[in-house]
Enzyme design. Structure first.
Site, PDB file in Angstrom:
ATOM      1  N   GLY A 208       0.814  -1.203   0.000  1.00  0.00           N
ATOM      2  CA  GLY A 208       0.000   0.000   0.000  1.00  0.00           C
ATOM      3  C   GLY A 208       0.847   1.252   0.000  1.00  0.00           C
ATOM      4  CD  GLU A 230       5.177  -3.068  -3.259  1.00  0.00           C
ATOM      5  OE1 GLU A 230       5.422  -1.843  -3.320  1.00  0.00           O
ATOM      6  OE2 GLU A 230       4.261  -3.614  -3.883  1.00  0.00           O
ATOM      7  CG  LEU A 231       5.384   0.628   2.219  1.00  0.00           C
ATOM      8  CD1 LEU A 231       5.973   1.450   3.342  1.00  0.00           C
ATOM      9  CD2 LEU A 231       3.979   0.178   2.549  1.00  0.00           C
ATOM     10  CB  CYS A 264       4.002  -0.861  -6.659  1.00  0.00           C
ATOM     11  SG  CYS A 264       2.466  -0.902  -5.711  1.00  0.00           S
TER      12      CYS A 264
END
Length: 458
Positions: A208, A230-231, A264
């Site tokens: 996110g 995991e950003l 991402c």
């Protein structure tokens, strides 16, 4: 969020399905059931687990068309791209089944006066908090590794893709996974924190935003529990002095707009040396303007809608703010009229620090062009970011590009002269505000295991 949630088709704004959130008490009950399931699941062999994962892979491929339709309906993924996501999920299942026993095998170590072993034992119930942009892959990525490791898994998925979450749960059960080894929680964000505190939840993983990551990491740290984050990122792709410009432009356009630009680890900032800047810029604008956006069920469409109206508003706000601060919009940048949450392919230049298009992650089909004088400055600009998930280098000198990627690029992953998404056999994850921990490549199977040392004295 109210007790009822309605999913919306982002291509036309029409309702799809209505879901009812479960109560806090029901959520706690599901955690307990997952814990009880863990006590039995941990006893199964790697072979048994592998057989189920292969069944999941088979069913995913059998249901590919229906799964693609569902993802397109729920989050606007172009129909021609959904099959790749399903295939990646199936490949992850097969890779994990084929390699799990070896990755998780006991290791013998020497010990004076005896011998020792390291054993990777499952920890228990793992909570996953996942986003909507890859409705199947985000779930498969963490759940399959943990199921292989002997853990049981809870899923708090993004509510706009709850249909995909529940369909995946059906597939897992049909493949032979015992009840309560994988459980979908129809809960909101406020209900999530108490679950992290639950004594039977042993770890939490989130994909996110950095803001969400800080909250989850803070709560997990407060409870002394392991977390993996995991950003996202604003990945830089470097066009160096010896780059093949035609190849670079073609690849960078693809890498920017794949999955509607809502990825991402996609290319977002294009750092181009002065020697090639004008040619690269003109070619990118030309190719971006040729892309077709519209109805994602049309196989001829390149870009579908942004997944939610509020997400489109955020994207446009960041684009507009960048322009207000001096960026130049070369194409796109205006909200289209009509139903659906569409956003046109957009290219911005004259970017500087302090502009959102330079500093932030723009989740949509927006390319940020940054001119630099030479290769050295290109690397400096690439690393001038609080993020560090992925990146790319275009150079005809492959050895030098590898050296730059290996020693200087401050990211978790680097593409050279091309673009690839996640690979089942390679570690996936980032540094800095892009998070910590790794998934795939065997690494994900061990993130939530207890590396236990057993010392035997002869």
């Amino acid at each position: 969020m109210a007790d009822v949630y309605q999913t919306i088709n982002p291509a036309n704004g029409e309702p799809i399905e209505t879901y009812h959130l479960i109560s806090d008490e029901k959520a706690r009950t599901l955690v307990l059931q997952a814990h009880n399931a863990f006590l039995e699941w941990r006893k199964t062999s790697f072979s048994e687990r592998g057989d189920i994962l292969r069944n999941i892979a088979r069913i995913l491929r059998e249901r590919k068309e229906a799964l693609c339709d569902l993802m397109t309906q729920e989050m606007g993924k172009p129909i021609k791209q959904g099959g790749d996501e399903v295939e990646l999920c199936a490949a992850i299942c097969e890779y994990t089944a084929d390699n799990g026993a070896e990755e998780l095998a006991d290791e013998e170590r020497p010990l004076k006066g005896g011998h020792a072993l390291i054993t990777y034992q499952p920890m228990g119930v793992i909570l996953g908090i996942q986003p909507w942009n890859f409705p199947l892959y985000q779930v498969v990525r963490y759940s399959i590794a943990n199921i292989m490791a002997g853990n049981t898994v809870l899923l708090k998925h993004a509510p706009n893709v709850w249909g995909s979450a529940l369909e995946l749960a059906k597939i897992y059960r049909e493949a032979g996974l015992p009840e309560n080894v994988f459980t979908v929680l129809l809960i909101n964000a406020e209900q999530t924190a108490p679950l992290i505190e639950h004594e039977y939840v042993r770890g939490v993983t989130l994909t996110g935003s950095p803001g969400a990551g800080r909250k989850v990491a803070s709560k997990a740290g407060e409870c002394l529990k392991k977390s993996v984050l995991e950003l996202g990122s604003n990945d830089a792709y470097l066009i160096l002095e010896d780059a093949d410009i035609e190849k670079a432009v073609k690849t960078c356009v693809q890498a920017r707009v794949i999955n509607n630009g809502e990825t991402c680890v996609s290319a977002k900032r294009f750092v181009v040396v002065d020697k090639h800047y004008d040619a690269f810029r003109d070619a990118m604008v030309e190719q971006m303007e040729k892309l077709k956006y519209g109805d994602p069920t049309d196989p001829e469409i390149d870009i579908g809608p942004i997944a939610r109206d509020d997400l489109r508003e955020t994207l446009h706000k960041l684009v507009s703010e960048s322009i207000d601060k001096g960026a130049t919009c070369l194409t796109g940048g205006e909200l289209p009229v009509g139903p659906g949450y569409f956003y046109p392919p957009t290219v911005l230049e004259n970017l500087k620090p302090g502009m959102p298009a330079y500093d932030e992650e723009l989740f949509g089909p927006v390319a940020s062009l940054i001119r630099v004088k030479d290769d050295d400055e290109a690397m400096e600009v690439a690393n001038d970011s609080r993020y560090g998930l992925g990146g790319g280098i275009f150079s005809k000198d492959q050895d030098r590009a590898v050296e730059l990627a290996r020693n200087l690029f401050d990211t978790g992953m680097v593409n050279i002269n091309g673009y690839r998404l996640a690979q089942p056999h390679l570690p996936f994850g980032g540094v800095k505000d892009s998070g910590y921990g790794r998934e795939h490549g065997g690494f994900g199977m061990k993130e939530f295991t207890n590396a236990k040392t057993v010392m035997v004295i002869d």
